[in-house]
Design an enzyme around this catalytic site. Structure first.
Site, PDB file in Angstrom:
ATOM      1  CG  HIS A 179      -6.700  -0.570  45.433  1.00 21.92           C
ATOM      2  ND1 HIS A 179      -6.684  -0.296  44.359  1.00 21.92           N
ATOM      3  CD2 HIS A 179      -5.403  -0.069  46.436  1.00 21.92           C
ATOM      4  CE1 HIS A 179      -5.531   0.359  44.431  1.00 21.92           C
ATOM      5  NE2 HIS A 179      -5.121  -0.041  45.479  1.00 21.92           N
ATOM      6  CG  ASP A 189      -1.603   4.330  45.877  1.00 17.77           C
ATOM      7  OD1 ASP A 189      -1.928   4.553  46.818  1.00 17.77           O
ATOM      8  OD2 ASP A 189      -1.069   2.975  45.799  1.00 17.77           O
ATOM      9  CG  HIS A 210      -0.633  -0.327  45.532  1.00 20.50           C
ATOM     10  ND1 HIS A 210      -0.626   0.849  46.584  1.00 20.50           N
ATOM     11  CD2 HIS A 210      -0.516  -1.781  45.186  1.00 20.50           C
ATOM     12  CE1 HIS A 210       0.030  -0.319  47.100  1.00 20.50           C
ATOM     13  NE2 HIS A 210       1.011  -1.041  46.441  1.00 20.50           N
ATOM     14  CG  ASP A 216       1.860   3.178  47.947  1.00 15.54           C
ATOM     15  OD1 ASP A 216       1.410   4.407  47.456  1.00 15.54           O
ATOM     16  OD2 ASP A 216       0.393   2.602  47.931  1.00 15.54           O
TER      17      ASP A 216
HETATM   18 ZN   LIG Z   1      -1.076   1.959  46.961  1.00 12.51          ZN
END
Ligand SMILES: [Zn+2]
Length: 375
Positions: free
Chosen positions: A133, A168, A170, A257
């Site tokens: 990120h 992931d 995200h 995650d």
């Molecule tokens: Zn993540």
């Protein structure tokens, strides 16, 4: 098959703080499980300790201003407007040694990329990396320096076509941003839909810009997406695009995650479902630099990344967890002491709801992106 595992004991010195979900203990736990399974002494696998990346290497993606802010807050200096750089209480806390931790994460991923670029390894794994990120001048989502971007840049120096695949939960927004106009880097991210989860992006319509149109691919997914919904959607999109793109090397972000017990997200994968995806990916490129990523239920992190490292070395592991790891796993809440998760049945209407959403995203990718790759 020559492989390399990158790991540092130095991580134990860093701490995001007692309330933060990113626990450094997950790295030690993963290393211990790999060792207990005999995966740190394989004949064709090197185990290497990374050096911190230097400032100039990090400045290839990050602004000098931002780097100076990171160094200042890390040393305990008062830095006005640190919040403008995403720093402060919450996701990206200021803690002593923050800059050194970021240097270590970057150094590990750069070492993994160098091992593969120089032919020292066909597959390298740095599971403390994958901090996808971080932006050029801003910390975001627990990430201060984007080691994944730096690894891709290092492989591009070799003149290689690079595919970045991010599983992931995200969206891999920082990496997508870095290569949004670059047709030599194909980024693919599968994740929980951005209108339900941080960072709020990663829709199919984010397809790249300029020469890079068609080289940013996003497969958003509904909460509760399980293995049975994920795998066919993944198969419909990822292998055909990789076969058309023909990467020289693939960078993988292996956040776990996406697991059904993860406290921060709402996908419903299992460790064995994750491992099956990793195995499929490994067949789709001649060389692989694999990184870690998110994962906030610690026993899942250790089991998933140990499974991934076994797959990279083409080793099959017994499902029962080694005795020496069982106490830690129990303490951290794992109920069934196995590498695999027990099957869980989603209510039928929930699965249909997730399936229908995935089907629409796949159709949109096939309609809008596949033709750009002559698929
Ligand atoms: Zn993540």
């Amino acid at each position: 098959m020559k492989t390399a595992l990158i790991y540092s004991d130095e991580w134990r010195h860093f701490d995001y703080g007692p309330e933060h979900p990113l626990r450094m203990e997950r790295l030690r736990l993963t290393r211990k499980l790999m060792e207990a399974y005999g995966l740190t002494e394989l004949p064709r696998a090197k185990v290497l300790v990374p050096e911190p990346a230097d400032l100039d290497a990090i400045a290839r993606f990050h602004s000098r201003d931002y780097i100076e802010v990171l160094r200042g807050v890390s040393a305990g200096d008062y830095v006005p407007h640190a919040a403008r750089y995403g720093l402060g209480p919450g996701d990206n806390p200021i803690f002593p040694g923050l800059w050194e931790a970021a240097q270590l994460a970057a150094g590990g991923s750069l070492l993994a990329a160098r091992m593969v670029a120089e032919g020292e390894a066909d597959r390298a794994f740095h599971f403390a990396g994958g901090l996808h990120h971080a932006m050029p001048d801003r910390a975001s989502g627990f990430c201060y320096v984007n080691d994944a971007v730096l690894a891709v840049m290092r492989l591009r120096e070799r003149g290689w076509r690079v595919a970045y695949v991010d599983i992931d939960a995200h969206h891999g927004d920082g990496v997508q941003f870095a290569f949004y106009r670059d047709p030599n880097v194909l980024t693919i991210s599968t994740h929980e839909r951005g209108d339900r989860l941080f960072p709020g992006t990663g829709f199919v319509a984010e397809m790249g810009e300029g020469d890079g149109v068609g080289y940013s691919v996003n497969l958003p997914l509904q909460p509760f997406t399980d293995d049975a919904v994920y795998q066919p959607a993944f198969d419909a999109v990822v292998p055909p695009l990789l076969q058309a793109f023909k990467p020289d090397v693939m960078v993988l972000q292996l956040g776990i995650d996406s697991h059904r017990t993860d406290p921060l997200t709402h996908l419903s994968l299992t460790v064995q479902g994750f491992a099956a995806v990793v195995k499929r990916l490994l067949r789709l490129a001649p060389r692989v630099v694999a990184l870690g990523g998110g994962g906030y239920d610690l026993p899942n992190v250790a089991r998933a990344w140990t499974s991934a490292w076994a797959a990279m070395n083409e080793v099959t592991l017994p499902e029962g967890l080694p005795v020496e790891c069982q106490k830690d796993m129990k303490r951290l809440g794992l109920q069934v002491l196995s590498l695999c998760d027990p099957p869980a049945e989603l209510p039928e209407d929930t699965r249909r709801w997730a399936e229908e959403y995935a089907r629409r995203q796949v159709a949109s990718i096939r309609e809008n992106i596949f033709p750009l790759h002559r698929l």
